[in-house]
Design a protein around this motif. Sequence first.
Motif, PDB file in Angstrom:
ATOM      1  N   ASP A 171     -14.003  71.978 -69.002  1.00  0.00           N
ATOM      2  CA  ASP A 171     -12.778  71.242 -69.271  1.00  0.00           C
ATOM      3  C   ASP A 171     -12.192  70.676 -67.976  1.00  0.00           C
ATOM      4  O   ASP A 171     -12.757  70.853 -66.889  1.00  0.00           O
ATOM      5  CB  ASP A 171     -11.756  72.108 -70.029  1.00  0.00           C
ATOM      6  CG  ASP A 171     -11.197  73.269 -69.202  1.00  0.00           C
ATOM      7  OD1 ASP A 171     -11.322  73.258 -67.959  1.00  0.00           O
ATOM      8  OD2 ASP A 171     -10.608  74.195 -69.807  1.00  0.00           O
TER       9      ASP A 171
ATOM     10  N   ARG B  81     -15.389  72.258 -77.871  1.00  0.00           N
ATOM     11  CA  ARG B  81     -14.730  71.232 -77.062  1.00  0.00           C
ATOM     12  C   ARG B  81     -13.248  71.558 -76.907  1.00  0.00           C
ATOM     13  O   ARG B  81     -12.623  72.111 -77.823  1.00  0.00           O
ATOM     14  CB  ARG B  81     -14.848  69.847 -77.711  1.00  0.00           C
ATOM     15  CG  ARG B  81     -16.258  69.377 -78.009  1.00  0.00           C
ATOM     16  CD  ARG B  81     -16.980  68.907 -76.759  1.00  0.00           C
ATOM     17  NE  ARG B  81     -18.313  68.394 -77.084  1.00  0.00           N
ATOM     18  CZ  ARG B  81     -19.170  67.920 -76.180  1.00  0.00           C
ATOM     19  NH1 ARG B  81     -18.816  67.873 -74.896  1.00  0.00           N
ATOM     20  NH2 ARG B  81     -20.365  67.482 -76.545  1.00  0.00           N
TER      21      ARG B  81
ATOM     22  N   ASP C 132      -9.521  69.750 -76.353  1.00  0.00           N
ATOM     23  CA  ASP C 132      -8.914  68.432 -76.566  1.00  0.00           C
ATOM     24  C   ASP C 132      -8.338  67.873 -75.269  1.00  0.00           C
ATOM     25  O   ASP C 132      -8.275  68.560 -74.242  1.00  0.00           O
ATOM     26  CB  ASP C 132      -7.870  68.482 -77.681  1.00  0.00           C
ATOM     27  CG  ASP C 132      -6.666  69.359 -77.347  1.00  0.00           C
ATOM     28  OD1 ASP C 132      -6.567  69.873 -76.214  1.00  0.00           O
ATOM     29  OD2 ASP C 132      -5.805  69.538 -78.229  1.00  0.00           O
TER      30      ASP C 132
ATOM     31  N   TYR D 168      -5.986  72.934 -77.392  1.00  0.00           N
ATOM     32  CA  TYR D 168      -6.789  73.642 -78.391  1.00  0.00           C
ATOM     33  C   TYR D 168      -8.265  73.670 -78.008  1.00  0.00           C
ATOM     34  O   TYR D 168      -8.796  72.711 -77.421  1.00  0.00           O
ATOM     35  CB  TYR D 168      -6.676  72.959 -79.758  1.00  0.00           C
ATOM     36  CG  TYR D 168      -5.382  73.211 -80.495  1.00  0.00           C
ATOM     37  CD1 TYR D 168      -5.232  74.324 -81.326  1.00  0.00           C
ATOM     38  CD2 TYR D 168      -4.319  72.333 -80.367  1.00  0.00           C
ATOM     39  CE1 TYR D 168      -4.051  74.548 -82.009  1.00  0.00           C
ATOM     40  CE2 TYR D 168      -3.116  72.553 -81.050  1.00  0.00           C
ATOM     41  CZ  TYR D 168      -3.003  73.667 -81.870  1.00  0.00           C
ATOM     42  OH  TYR D 168      -1.830  73.870 -82.544  1.00  0.00           O
TER      43      TYR D 168
ATOM     44  N   TYR E 263     -11.784  73.637 -79.869  1.00  0.00           N
ATOM     45  CA  TYR E 263     -12.393  73.290 -81.158  1.00  0.00           C
ATOM     46  C   TYR E 263     -13.811  73.833 -81.186  1.00  0.00           C
ATOM     47  O   TYR E 263     -14.559  73.696 -80.208  1.00  0.00           O
ATOM     48  CB  TYR E 263     -12.397  71.772 -81.359  1.00  0.00           C
ATOM     49  CG  TYR E 263     -11.026  71.202 -81.611  1.00  0.00           C
ATOM     50  CD1 TYR E 263     -10.633  70.792 -82.889  1.00  0.00           C
ATOM     51  CD2 TYR E 263     -10.101  71.077 -80.579  1.00  0.00           C
ATOM     52  CE1 TYR E 263      -9.368  70.268 -83.123  1.00  0.00           C
ATOM     53  CE2 TYR E 263      -8.831  70.561 -80.798  1.00  0.00           C
ATOM     54  CZ  TYR E 263      -8.475  70.163 -82.073  1.00  0.00           C
ATOM     55  OH  TYR E 263      -7.219  69.651 -82.299  1.00  0.00           O
TER      56      TYR E 263
ATOM     57  N   ARG F  16     -10.347  75.674 -84.910  1.00  0.00           N
ATOM     58  CA  ARG F  16      -9.698  75.478 -83.617  1.00  0.00           C
ATOM     59  C   ARG F  16      -8.734  76.632 -83.359  1.00  0.00           C
ATOM     60  O   ARG F  16      -8.291  77.321 -84.296  1.00  0.00           O
ATOM     61  CB  ARG F  16      -8.967  74.142 -83.546  1.00  0.00           C
ATOM     62  CG  ARG F  16      -7.695  74.070 -84.369  1.00  0.00           C
ATOM     63  CD  ARG F  16      -6.975  72.746 -84.141  1.00  0.00           C
ATOM     64  NE  ARG F  16      -5.695  72.711 -84.852  1.00  0.00           N
ATOM     65  CZ  ARG F  16      -4.841  71.704 -84.798  1.00  0.00           C
ATOM     66  NH1 ARG F  16      -5.135  70.620 -84.077  1.00  0.00           N
ATOM     67  NH2 ARG F  16      -3.704  71.744 -85.455  1.00  0.00           N
TER      68      ARG F  16
ATOM     69  N   PHE G 135     -14.951  64.348 -78.918  1.00  0.00           N
ATOM     70  CA  PHE G 135     -13.714  63.591 -79.102  1.00  0.00           C
ATOM     71  C   PHE G 135     -13.850  62.148 -78.628  1.00  0.00           C
ATOM     72  O   PHE G 135     -14.547  61.864 -77.658  1.00  0.00           O
ATOM     73  CB  PHE G 135     -12.575  64.225 -78.300  1.00  0.00           C
ATOM     74  CG  PHE G 135     -11.944  65.411 -78.960  1.00  0.00           C
ATOM     75  CD1 PHE G 135     -11.083  65.246 -80.029  1.00  0.00           C
ATOM     76  CD2 PHE G 135     -12.217  66.691 -78.509  1.00  0.00           C
ATOM     77  CE1 PHE G 135     -10.490  66.341 -80.640  1.00  0.00           C
ATOM     78  CE2 PHE G 135     -11.634  67.790 -79.116  1.00  0.00           C
ATOM     79  CZ  PHE G 135     -10.766  67.614 -80.182  1.00  0.00           C
TER      80      PHE G 135
ATOM     81  N   GLY H 183      -8.312  60.741 -80.140  1.00  0.00           N
ATOM     82  CA  GLY H 183      -8.142  62.084 -80.679  1.00  0.00           C
ATOM     83  C   GLY H 183      -8.935  62.372 -81.927  1.00  0.00           C
ATOM     84  O   GLY H 183      -8.806  63.458 -82.503  1.00  0.00           O
TER      85      GLY H 183
ATOM     86  N   LEU I 134     -12.145  63.564 -83.856  1.00  0.00           N
ATOM     87  CA  LEU I 134     -13.259  64.447 -83.561  1.00  0.00           C
ATOM     88  C   LEU I 134     -14.473  63.988 -84.370  1.00  0.00           C
ATOM     89  O   LEU I 134     -14.440  63.971 -85.602  1.00  0.00           O
ATOM     90  CB  LEU I 134     -12.915  65.892 -83.903  1.00  0.00           C
ATOM     91  CG  LEU I 134     -13.956  66.936 -83.476  1.00  0.00           C
ATOM     92  CD1 LEU I 134     -14.009  67.054 -81.958  1.00  0.00           C
ATOM     93  CD2 LEU I 134     -13.652  68.290 -84.111  1.00  0.00           C
TER      94      LEU I 134
ATOM     95  N   PRO J 225      -6.805  63.313 -86.048  1.00  0.00           N
ATOM     96  CA  PRO J 225      -5.938  64.386 -85.548  1.00  0.00           C
ATOM     97  C   PRO J 225      -5.154  65.107 -86.640  1.00  0.00           C
ATOM     98  O   PRO J 225      -4.815  66.277 -86.483  1.00  0.00           O
ATOM     99  CB  PRO J 225      -5.009  63.656 -84.574  1.00  0.00           C
ATOM    100  CG  PRO J 225      -5.814  62.495 -84.094  1.00  0.00           C
ATOM    101  CD  PRO J 225      -6.629  62.063 -85.275  1.00  0.00           C
TER     102      PRO J 225
END
Length: 298
Positions: A115, A166, A168, A173, A175, A186, A217, A221, A223, A238
């Motif tokens: 991340d 993943r 966000d 969050y 996911y 999530r 993503f 936003g 997915l 989202p």
Amino acid sequence: MSVVMADFVLSPENFSFFGEGLSRPECIVARPDGTLWVSDNRGSATRLAPGGSHTLIGTLGGKPNGMTLAPDGTLLLANIALRKFYRLFPDGRHEVFLDSVDGVPVGAANFVGRDNLGRYWLSVSSRLENHLEALDRDVSDGYVILIDQQGPRIVVDGLLFTNEVRVDAAGRYLYMAETRAGRVSRAPINDDGSVGPKEVFGPDPIQQGALIDGICFDSAGNLWVTEITRNQLYMIAPDGRCHLVFEDQDGTILDHPSSLTFAGADLRTVYVGGLNMTRLAVFRSPIPGLPLAHWNES
């Protein structure tokens, strides 16, 4: 703001192909210069140059799958058959990155993500010796490992065959694709990296009998989700609304699609890899992808 999802549906004519002779190209990592790294069980990974030339890297074998780029240019990748996480150097050398947590072997290593805070999120599909059994029956032993300054620790447990994970854009969050359940879950991420209670995001399941695999993503936003039993691509907005973008029941374009990656200078070129594919499927997205942590690194 999300794209009006019903306005975007792919047809076979929207696809082209890139790369030839790949083997089990389950995961794809794109660089801004157009280079693609693709997991490949003939070795460890294949480097695809923008012009299409191939270089097979490494000698791991097994089933290399989910991977990410580290800041030093090495690849961190899971190998679900060898049940470990590895660091792969550009010259093909490899070393074990992680093989146990709290003194216990990790199990069926599936995916590594990074991340924007430099933390690594690793998924393990199952602790069973034969992880494929966890696809045939409900075995809630999949989990997620966080590696940060505190070291590796399990932050989510009790998942049904954890696949790609993943974070966000806001870092709020985590996911998680639960393959056996056919759904995305999530959970909120706390400031110390701990993770709160999980909840289902979108349909549960995404369709009856679904086995979802890859999630990614876009910059709005949404997915994107790959589904392997009917060779489908979905978008989940989202707000949780879900839209089927493409289906290929004959497997002529997508065959067990396992991952998708946004690439190109505008991040609108999407590459899709799959468990039974020998080349990557390519289409253009109306929305650019969310830049991954390595995108602006040299």
